[in-house]
Design a protein around this motif. Structure first.
Motif, short mmCIF file in Angstrom:
data_model
loop_
_atom_site.label_atom_id
_atom_site.label_comp_id
_atom_site.label_asym_id
_atom_site.label_seq_id
_atom_site.Cartn_x
_atom_site.Cartn_y
_atom_site.Cartn_z
N SER A 161 37.76 20.83 45.91
CA SER A 161 38.05 21.83 44.87
C SER A 161 38.95 22.95 45.38
CB SER A 161 36.75 22.41 44.32
OG SER A 161 36.10 23.22 45.28
N ARG A 162 39.15 23.05 46.69
CA ARG A 162 40.02 24.08 47.26
C ARG A 162 41.48 23.71 47.14
NH1 ARG A 162 38.92 23.35 52.67
NH2 ARG A 162 40.53 24.90 53.08
N PHE A 163 41.78 22.45 46.86
CA PHE A 163 43.16 21.96 46.86
C PHE A 163 43.64 21.67 45.43
CE2 PHE A 163 41.34 20.71 50.96
CZ PHE A 163 42.29 21.21 51.83
N PHE A 164 44.90 22.03 45.18
CA PHE A 164 45.56 21.66 43.93
C PHE A 164 46.77 20.79 44.28
CE2 PHE A 164 43.25 25.50 42.90
CZ PHE A 164 42.65 25.16 41.70
N ALA A 165 46.92 19.69 43.57
CA ALA A 165 47.96 18.72 43.91
C ALA A 165 48.87 18.44 42.72
CB ALA A 165 47.32 17.42 44.38
N ASP A 166 50.07 17.99 43.04
CA ASP A 166 51.00 17.57 41.99
C ASP A 166 50.55 16.27 41.35
OD1 ASP A 166 53.17 19.63 42.43
OD2 ASP A 166 53.11 18.72 44.42
N MET A 194 38.91 14.85 42.06
CA MET A 194 40.32 14.58 42.34
C MET A 194 41.15 14.63 41.05
SD MET A 194 40.01 11.44 45.06
CE MET A 194 39.74 11.74 46.82
N ILE A 195 40.62 14.04 39.99
CA ILE A 195 41.31 14.06 38.70
C ILE A 195 41.49 15.50 38.22
CG2 ILE A 195 41.04 13.48 36.25
CD1 ILE A 195 39.76 10.82 37.21
N GLU A 196 40.46 16.31 38.36
CA GLU A 196 40.51 17.71 37.92
C GLU A 196 41.55 18.51 38.68
OE1 GLU A 196 36.69 19.44 38.33
OE2 GLU A 196 35.70 18.04 36.94
N GLN A 197 41.79 18.17 39.94
CA GLN A 197 42.63 18.99 40.80
C GLN A 197 44.11 18.60 40.76
OE1 GLN A 197 39.82 21.07 40.96
NE2 GLN A 197 41.06 21.78 42.67
N ALA A 198 44.47 17.61 39.97
CA ALA A 198 45.84 17.10 39.99
C ALA A 198 46.59 17.41 38.69
CB ALA A 198 45.83 15.59 40.22
N GLY A 199 47.88 17.67 38.84
CA GLY A 199 48.73 17.88 37.68
C GLY A 199 49.00 16.60 36.93
N GLU A 200 49.19 15.50 37.65
CA GLU A 200 49.39 14.18 37.06
C GLU A 200 48.42 13.21 37.71
OE1 GLU A 200 53.57 12.57 35.79
OE2 GLU A 200 53.84 13.75 37.62
N VAL A 201 47.85 12.32 36.89
CA VAL A 201 46.89 11.35 37.40
C VAL A 201 47.45 9.94 37.24
CG1 VAL A 201 44.58 10.36 37.13
CG2 VAL A 201 44.93 12.84 36.91
N PHE A 202 47.53 9.23 38.35
CA PHE A 202 47.97 7.83 38.38
C PHE A 202 46.76 6.96 38.72
CE2 PHE A 202 51.76 10.25 39.11
CZ PHE A 202 52.83 9.48 38.65
N VAL A 203 46.48 5.99 37.88
CA VAL A 203 45.43 5.01 38.17
C VAL A 203 46.10 3.73 38.65
CG1 VAL A 203 43.59 3.58 37.21
CG2 VAL A 203 43.80 5.98 36.53
N LEU A 204 45.69 3.24 39.81
CA LEU A 204 46.23 2.02 40.39
C LEU A 204 45.20 0.92 40.21
CD1 LEU A 204 48.03 4.25 41.57
CD2 LEU A 204 47.99 3.04 43.75
N ALA A 205 45.54 -0.12 39.44
CA ALA A 205 44.55 -1.15 39.15
C ALA A 205 45.24 -2.45 38.77
CB ALA A 205 43.65 -0.70 38.00
#
Length: 251
Positions: A161-166, A194-205
């Motif tokens: 929760s300390r990190f914010f990501a693109d 992780m989903i909460e902390q990201a600007g864009e979410v990519f799901v790899l499946a």
């Protein structure tokens, strides 16, 4: 014979046998090794087998999950294509989150030469990326899952929760209109953060994850921006993705 019929036949075979090999499935059904592996992936997700190196054995417990090393043995070229396309989405200077899934590790393997900062809970990801001089790495603390070598628990979630990501790159077990699901809460809690902390979410499946639900929900499709996969989902799910503004990228 379609996949569901092969899966039933494999399950029936394992009633009288302790194990089955990839080569056995290829010979029995005249299919490729990649097809045989995908059948075993589906059976494992249903809790009907435990995948092993080069094959599978029957399982009576859904929570029996092979080690990370064994699952990496079942990574196919389709998975690597998914990882390479995901890596292409990383721009110079990006801050990205990588989870501990094997499909996401194929993205890590394609990041060499990319100038980026990675936050991960996976010791496997960190170890692989450590040889890439252009990548800065932050590993969150927490309890170590010894078999799969990832950090989990409240300390790990709080650390994330300390990190914010693109961008965040996430692997899942199931994708359906009900959302994204995984097998275990300890893994799910971290993926949710992780989903909460990201600007864009990519799901790899890979395509076998479509129209499937596992035990723990980690998010709704409204929280997903992109899905990178090897085959298109069914028409109903495609329409739902479009309604939820989820972009599907095919390798």
């Amino acid at each position: 014979m379609n996949q569901e019929e092969r899966m039933e036949a494999i399950s029936h075979y394992l009633i009288g046998h302790s194990s089955i090999q990839i080569e056995d499935i290829c010979d029995m059904f005249n299919v490729s090794k990649d097809t045989a592996r995908r059948d075993l992936v589906r059976l494992e997700e249903d809790g009907r087998i435990i995948r092993t190196r080069g094959g599978a054995m029957k399982s009576s417990r859904k929570e029996d999950i092979p080690s990370y090393e064994v699952r990496m043995e079942n990574i196919t070229e389709d998975h690597r294509k998914i990882g390479r396309l995901a890596a292409e989405k990383v721009r110079a200077g990006d801050r990205i989150i990588l989870d501990a899934s094997t499909t996401v590790q194929t993205c890590s393997a394609a990041l060499e030469g990319k100038e980026c900062t990675v936050v991960t809970n996976s010791l496997h990801q960190a170890d692989l990326l450590a040889s890439y001089h252009s990548v800065n790495i932050h590993v969150v603390g927490g309890i170590l899952h010894k078999s799969h070598r990832y950090m989990y628990g409240n300390e790990a979630v709080n650390s994330m929760s300390r990190f914010f990501a693109d961008k965040a790159f996430i692997g899942v077990v199931g994708i359906s209109e009900k959302g994204l699901t995984v097998a275990h809460e300890e893994d799910g809690a971290m993926k949710r953060k992780m989903i909460e902390q990201a600007g864009e979410v990519f799901v790899l499946a890979d395509y076998s994850k479509f129209d499937r639900n596992d035990f723990v929900k980690i998010g709704d499709l409204e929280e997903v921006d992109h899905i990178i996969t090897d085959r298109p989902p069914g028409e109903s799910l495609q329409s739902y993705f479009k309604m939820k503004n989820v972009t599907v990228h095919l390798v």
